[in-house]
Enzyme design. Structure first.
Site, PDB file in Angstrom:
ATOM      1  N   GLU A  57      -9.157   4.632   6.529  1.00 47.89           N
ATOM      2  CA  GLU A  57      -8.316   4.900   7.692  1.00 47.89           C
ATOM      3  C   GLU A  57      -9.048   5.605   8.828  1.00 47.89           C
ATOM      4  O   GLU A  57      -8.808   5.315   9.995  1.00 47.89           O
ATOM      5  CB  GLU A  57      -7.077   5.689   7.265  1.00 47.89           C
ATOM      6  CG  GLU A  57      -6.177   4.945   6.276  1.00 47.89           C
ATOM      7  CD  GLU A  57      -5.632   3.624   6.823  1.00 47.89           C
ATOM      8  OE1 GLU A  57      -5.807   3.353   8.027  1.00 47.89           O
ATOM      9  OE2 GLU A  57      -5.036   2.862   6.043  1.00 47.89           O
ATOM     10  N   GLU A 109       0.831  -1.212   0.000  1.00 49.24           N
ATOM     11  CA  GLU A 109       0.000   0.000   0.000  1.00 49.24           C
ATOM     12  C   GLU A 109       0.865   1.261   0.000  1.00 49.24           C
ATOM     13  O   GLU A 109       1.828   1.333   0.767  1.00 49.24           O
ATOM     14  CB  GLU A 109      -0.920   0.022   1.222  1.00 49.24           C
ATOM     15  CG  GLU A 109      -1.940   1.147   1.123  1.00 49.24           C
ATOM     16  CD  GLU A 109      -2.898   1.198   2.316  1.00 49.24           C
ATOM     17  OE1 GLU A 109      -4.018   1.691   2.132  1.00 49.24           O
ATOM     18  OE2 GLU A 109      -2.520   0.755   3.407  1.00 49.24           O
ATOM     19  N   GLY A 124       3.668   1.167  10.806  1.00 44.71           N
ATOM     20  CA  GLY A 124       3.396   0.452  12.045  1.00 44.71           C
ATOM     21  C   GLY A 124       2.814  -0.920  11.795  1.00 44.71           C
ATOM     22  O   GLY A 124       3.196  -1.900  12.419  1.00 44.71           O
ATOM     23  N   ALA A 125       1.859  -0.995  10.854  1.00 47.29           N
ATOM     24  CA  ALA A 125       1.205  -2.261  10.556  1.00 47.29           C
ATOM     25  C   ALA A 125       0.478  -2.130   9.226  1.00 47.29           C
ATOM     26  O   ALA A 125       0.274  -1.029   8.725  1.00 47.29           O
ATOM     27  CB  ALA A 125       0.216  -2.624  11.664  1.00 47.29           C
ATOM     28  N   GLU A 134      -2.812  -3.999   6.730  1.00 45.72           N
ATOM     29  CA  GLU A 134      -4.014  -4.820   6.843  1.00 45.72           C
ATOM     30  C   GLU A 134      -4.201  -5.867   5.753  1.00 45.72           C
ATOM     31  O   GLU A 134      -5.320  -6.309   5.508  1.00 45.72           O
ATOM     32  CB  GLU A 134      -5.255  -3.905   6.847  1.00 45.72           C
ATOM     33  CG  GLU A 134      -5.516  -3.164   5.529  1.00 45.72           C
ATOM     34  CD  GLU A 134      -4.935  -1.759   5.467  1.00 45.72           C
ATOM     35  OE1 GLU A 134      -5.427  -0.954   4.660  1.00 45.72           O
ATOM     36  OE2 GLU A 134      -3.991  -1.484   6.235  1.00 45.72           O
ATOM     37  N   ASN A 135      -3.138  -6.325   5.077  1.00 45.48           N
ATOM     38  CA  ASN A 135      -3.298  -7.336   4.025  1.00 45.48           C
ATOM     39  C   ASN A 135      -4.340  -8.377   4.460  1.00 45.48           C
ATOM     40  O   ASN A 135      -4.264  -8.903   5.580  1.00 45.48           O
ATOM     41  CB  ASN A 135      -1.968  -8.060   3.771  1.00 45.48           C
ATOM     42  CG  ASN A 135      -0.786  -7.125   3.787  1.00 45.48           C
ATOM     43  OD1 ASN A 135      -0.682  -6.215   2.987  1.00 45.48           O
ATOM     44  ND2 ASN A 135       0.118  -7.339   4.746  1.00 45.48           N
ATOM     45  N   HIS A 139      -7.052  -1.947  14.947  1.00 48.49           N
ATOM     46  CA  HIS A 139      -7.091  -1.133  13.723  1.00 48.49           C
ATOM     47  C   HIS A 139      -7.004  -2.030  12.490  1.00 48.49           C
ATOM     48  O   HIS A 139      -7.808  -1.914  11.553  1.00 48.49           O
ATOM     49  CB  HIS A 139      -5.917  -0.149  13.760  1.00 48.49           C
ATOM     50  CG  HIS A 139      -5.856   0.802  12.607  1.00 48.49           C
ATOM     51  ND1 HIS A 139      -6.266   2.114  12.704  1.00 48.49           N
ATOM     52  CD2 HIS A 139      -5.430   0.650  11.319  1.00 48.49           C
ATOM     53  CE1 HIS A 139      -6.091   2.718  11.542  1.00 48.49           C
ATOM     54  NE2 HIS A 139      -5.571   1.841  10.687  1.00 48.49           N
ATOM     55  N   GLU A 140      -6.025  -2.932  12.481  1.00 53.37           N
ATOM     56  CA  GLU A 140      -5.831  -3.771  11.287  1.00 53.37           C
ATOM     57  C   GLU A 140      -6.975  -4.755  11.088  1.00 53.37           C
ATOM     58  O   GLU A 140      -7.356  -5.056   9.958  1.00 53.37           O
ATOM     59  CB  GLU A 140      -4.494  -4.516  11.371  1.00 53.37           C
ATOM     60  CG  GLU A 140      -3.275  -3.611  11.521  1.00 53.37           C
ATOM     61  CD  GLU A 140      -3.242  -2.428  10.568  1.00 53.37           C
ATOM     62  OE1 GLU A 140      -3.702  -2.560   9.415  1.00 53.37           O
ATOM     63  OE2 GLU A 140      -2.771  -1.353  10.970  1.00 53.37           O
TER      64      GLU A 140
END
Length: 950
Positions: free
Chosen positions: A377, A184, A318-319, A321-322, A354-355
């Site tokens: 987001e 992303e 930070g992370a 979300e795949n 969040h993810e």
């Protein structure tokens, strides 16, 4: 996607503005800035048949077969991509994305009757747009299925995007290599040629070739492994659901995993380096709990059979979300009970939340284009608080939410801000959308809407939105249309597409029996930048309200003419039940049932606006705080502190009145008002540090410790108490020790001595570790010992605390060495460099070094972190935005102006120039007033009892 600026561990760093919480924005891969040309030329000099950045819409991908073979020794990979496509109009040109891939062959397959024909495709490349054109010998027929087959190769990226190399060191010191992905927004094209825009959703079948000693994971479960040659296996993964390219993921590593099942039968696993898998238990339990919560809340089952969470040793953001394989920084997934603090636990919980929220918001329903990134987001950020307040009530996350709103308001008050939903085309513009406005402001306005229409109505609206648009793409208005079809649960009725409140509505507020037009209301918050300042004037029972666009700077700043539909809430001295009033015009009046001593608007800070109380309104509220501050909630107290100092910036309130209000903090014990006080007061002495105003600066620092001394003295050096009590302890003891408050320094020195004598094997209370390290690092032996411990530590939480401590040394040589060493990316990973540069940039001794380093290494920085990435934004802001002299402003303008296309156009550059100008104006206006005010405080204070020891 998440990135932590300021990072979670340590979250609470008092001499950083917005120290209290997590500013979760995003760090994104980027392309070099380029301008459209009217007649683009392919790399071989022939005309390229497409001139736009966006791909044409008449070719649609349906299914991808991906075969990837990475060599972790040579750090190269080769692949074959088969894309099933259809054409909606006849064309002999197929335009798609490819970046830094060497294409060796392209073929077009089609079925004619029983026969499969294959024709070679001519390949043209246009690197400025990261596009390739595949030229067919004859036009594709409309509606027929074709398959494009592309053979290619590439190098594993040295940067932290695309298909990239990562390494970790084992306990024994062996360096091991793995390969992971981060796509992303625009880096899937670095791993395989594809239609790399979010609206081109398709199904993906992934095959990975690997050595037997490695393990491959991808979005879907493994179906089978076949041996293709001696020492070479090919893993076949199940076909994905329909999704965007940026969500594809695969990892080749020697990770270990632990797993659990959810109630509905989804297998949840955590993957991490073998030496660290014992730190994965907390994240696993948290992920299972949150996935079950979301399935219930959204009334839509999680559509995949598994959800993996992988801790990647090298990770810029930070992370990510795949779908089915979320990826994280190690520090944001792994929890070490020995060394992780309360804020670490909060950070891990919020990030996982969040993810996993993205598995619905973003993955199942995706924004059509990056201009509406906030639909992904802002929602994921908001759902962190909705979910964790239910699943982990002991964390009390609802207390921290509005701190996010204050943080983003700092940015949104600038002229260089942008609306939540903003047209973007070029890659640099896309990357800059991953900022506080998309995340935090998006979340804050969603919270305001939920408070306005009720939690039940809000939930019904988003469930309807998710169900209607599953596996599809949406725009801003699709969300509001879903919300508008739901009425608040207060007796409202639907008429003509609007919710109107019935005559027996339970609210005594003044919605004026008008229709509730969600779309019109919310467009005022998403299509305009900034936020309103509401000025309240009380005349007897009449309350006069006026709205205007809040801007920093003098009162005569040009009026933008913006109007918002503002859902006002208020309580008064006579009634603590929340009253409501929708302000849609520039001015309005409401009538109270009786006269009141005080009125407080924006109850609980649920609204995204600030309030100015005319006449003696502020005096009444200051009196309330000094006499009986617990009459109003801690969030209301914190919002008064914030609003008062915001109003100093635009001249509506004097600095003396704001400081007088802050004096009540002597009796405050709650985390959010204390944090907000620090967020307002600390930047004042940070500006003084940049002007060489030692006497007043030291007086101000001593005043701050005196203000909070009673609360500091009450802190125990333990890990006891609630999460908020523990985070408050970390913040206060760090502040006290850095400000040389002797009782704190002496205690920290004793702890550090014991810890050092035990060769770092003594278990310190994790919440006070930062204060202990901050004191221990101030002598050369302590600094060297901490750096040695850094090299051997397996705890990312401990390493983050050491990194921060090393950055606050007062030894310029040590600081310069730290900058040079961390930029090499060897012992200290390159992902840490933005934080270290930022921390040195806030250090009163180090800031000239950080600014010099940024200028001298700019070309290398934009190569490693790329233009538009949030890492780069963080470095620019942290090294320059506290400058407060005209000489520094000229330096900043001159340097960034000289960069041309290498950075002068970046939004963060405009933000920092604007901020420095505001700092200068603020200091010129207020410094002398602060000096005099401090003297008046000194007269009330016994100088013999100076807590800092001089």
């Amino acid at each position: 996607m998440l990135s932590l600026f300021i990072r979670w561990p340590p979250v609470t760093v008092p001499f950083l503005p917005s120290s209290l919480l997590i500013l979760l924005t995003v760090s994104t891969p980027s392309w070099c800035q380029s301008s459209d040309t009217s007649s683009p030329k392919a790399s071989n000099g022939t005309p390229f048949p497409w001139e736009k950045m966006r791909l044409p819409e008449h070719i649609t991908p349906v299914h991808y077969n991906l075969l990837i073979h990475a060599n972790l020794t040579t750090l190269t990979f080769e692949g074959t991509t088969e894309i099933e496509i259809t054409a909606s109009q006849p064309t002999s040109t197929i335009i798609l994305h490819s970046h830094l891939l060497q294409i060796s062959k392209a073929t077009l397959k089609k079925r004619v009757g029983e026969r499969l024909s294959a024709e070679p495709l001519r390949v043209l490349e246009y690197p400025p747009h990261e596009q390739i054109a595949l030229l067919a010998p004859e036009p594709l027929a409309v509606g027929l299925p074709y398959t494009v087959v592309i053979d290619y190769s590439g190098n594993l990226s040295e940067h932290l995007n695309g298909f990239y190399k990562s390494t970790y060191r084992t306990k024994e010191g062996e360096v091991r290599v793995l390969a992971s992905t981060h796509f992303e927004p625009t880096a899937a094209r670095m791993a395989f040629p594809c239609f790399d825009e979010p609206a081109f959703k398709a199904n993906f079948s992934v095959k990975i070739r690997r050595e037997p000693r490695h393990l491959a994971i991808s979005n879907m479960p493994l179906v089978k492994s076949v041996t293709v040659a001696e020492g070479l296996l090919e893993d076949h993964f199940d076909v994905t659901v329909k999704m965007s390219t940026y969500l594809v993921a695969f990892i080749i590593s020697d990770f270990k995993s632990i797993s659990k099942m959810t109630k509905s039968g989804v297998k949840v696993s955590i993957y991490a380096a073998p030496d660290k898998i014992h730190q994965a238990d907390y994240a696993l339990d948290t992920a299972v709990t949150l996935l079950e919560f979301y399935e219930d809340y959204f009334s839509i089952p999680y559509p995949l059979p598994k959800q993996d969470l992988a801790a990647i040793p090298d990770f810029e953001s930070g992370a990510m979300e795949n779908w089915g394989l979320t990826t994280y920084r190690e520090s944001i997934l792994l929890f070490d009970p020995e060394t992780s603090s309360a804020s670490d636990k909060l950070g891990i919980t919020m990030t996982v939340s969040h993810e996993l929220a993205h598995q619905w918001f973003g993955n199942l329903v995706t924004m059509e284009w990056w201009n509406d990134l906030w639909l992904n987001e802002g929602f994921a950020k908001f759902m962190e608080f909705v979910s964790v307040s239910v699943t982990h009530p002991e964390l009390k996350v609802e207390d921290y939410f509005f701190g996010k709103c204050f943080n983003v308001m700092e940015v949104d008050a600038l002229n260089s801000s942008h609306p939540v939903s903003t047209p973007v085309v070029k890659p640099a513009q896309i990357r800059e959308m991953f900022d506080e406005v998309s995340y935090e402001k998006g979340a804050c306005i969603l919270n305001m809407l939920r408070d306005y229409i009720s939690a039940d109505a809000f939930k019904s609206g988003i469930v309807q939105y998710l169900q209607k648009y599953s596996y599809r793409n949406t725009r801003n208005e699709d969300l509001w249309n879903s919300m508008a079809s739901i009425c608040p649960t207060d007796g409202s009725e639907r008429t003509d597409g609007f919710c109107s409140r019935g005559p027996h509505s339970s609210s005594t507020s003044h919605w004026r029996q008008e229709g509730l037009d969600v779309k019109t209301m919310m467009n005022t918050w998403t299509l305009q930048k900034g936020f309103p300042l509401i000025t309240v004037t009380v005349r007897g029972r009449n309350v006069h309200m006026k709205q205007e666009h809040y801007t920093k700077g003098p009162e005569d700043t040009a009026e933008t003419g913006y109007l918002w539909h503002v859902p006002l809430t208020f309580i008064t001295s006579k009634s603590n039940s929340v009253q409501r009033f929708l302000l849609k015009t520039k001015t309005d009046v409401l009538i109270l049932p009786e006269e009141v001593e005080w009125i407080k608007f924006n109850v609980g800070m649920n609204g995204y606006y600030i309030v100015h109380y005319e006449d003696d309104g502020w005096d009444s509220l200051t009196g309330l705080l000094k006499g009986a501050h617990t009459t109003i909630s801690s969030n209301d107290r914190a919002s008064l502190i914030n609003n008062a100092f915001q109003l100093v910036s635009n001249g509506k309130l004097s600095i003396e009145k704001a400081l007088d209000l802050a004096l009540y903090l002597r009796r405050e014990t709650e985390i959010m008002p204390v944090f907000q006080g620090l967020n307002e007061l600390i930047p004042m002495y940070k500006l003084m540090e940049k002007r060489d105003m030692k006497e007043v600066e030291n007086q101000f620092k001593a005043f701050l410790i005196r203000l909070l001394r009673d609360l500091i003295d009450k802190q125990t050096w333990t890990d006891e108490g609630s999460v908020s009590q523990r985070m408050l302890r970390t913040e206060l003891l760090l502040l006290a020790c850095v400000r040389k408050y002797q009782p704190c320094v002496q205690r920290a020195e004793a702890y550090f001595r014991e810890w050092k004598e035990a060769d770092g094997n003594l278990s310190l209370p994790s919440d006070v570790t930062l204060a202990v390290f901050a004191v221990g690092v101030q002598n050369p032996e302590g600094w060297d010992f901490l750096y040695r411990k850094y090299q051997s530590s397996l705890s990312t939480s401990e390493k983050n605390k050491i990194e921060f401590a090393l950055s606050i040394s007062q030894d310029k040589n040590k600081l310069q060495w730290l900058l040079d060493e961390s930029f090499k990316g060897d012992v200290i990973k390159i992902q840490e460099f933005p934080y270290i540069l930022g921390a040195v940039g806030r250090n009163p001794v180090g800031y000239p070094l950080a600014w010099q380093f940024l200028r001298e290494n700019w070309d290398k920085l934009i190569e490693k972190f790329e233009l538009g990435s949030t890492s780069l934004t963080h470095m620019v802001i942290r090294t320059t935005s506290q400058f407060s002299t005209r000489a520094r402003l000229e330096e900043v303008k001159e340097f960034f102006g000289s960069l041309k296309e290498k950075g002068s156009q970046l939004r963060c550059v405009q933000q920092t120039i604007e901020t420095i100008g505001e700092n200068i104006r603020w200091m010129d206006k207020n410094f002398e007033k602060i000096r005099v005010w401090l003297q008046s405080q000194e007269l009330e204070h016994d100088p013999e009892a100076d807590p800092t020891g001089g």
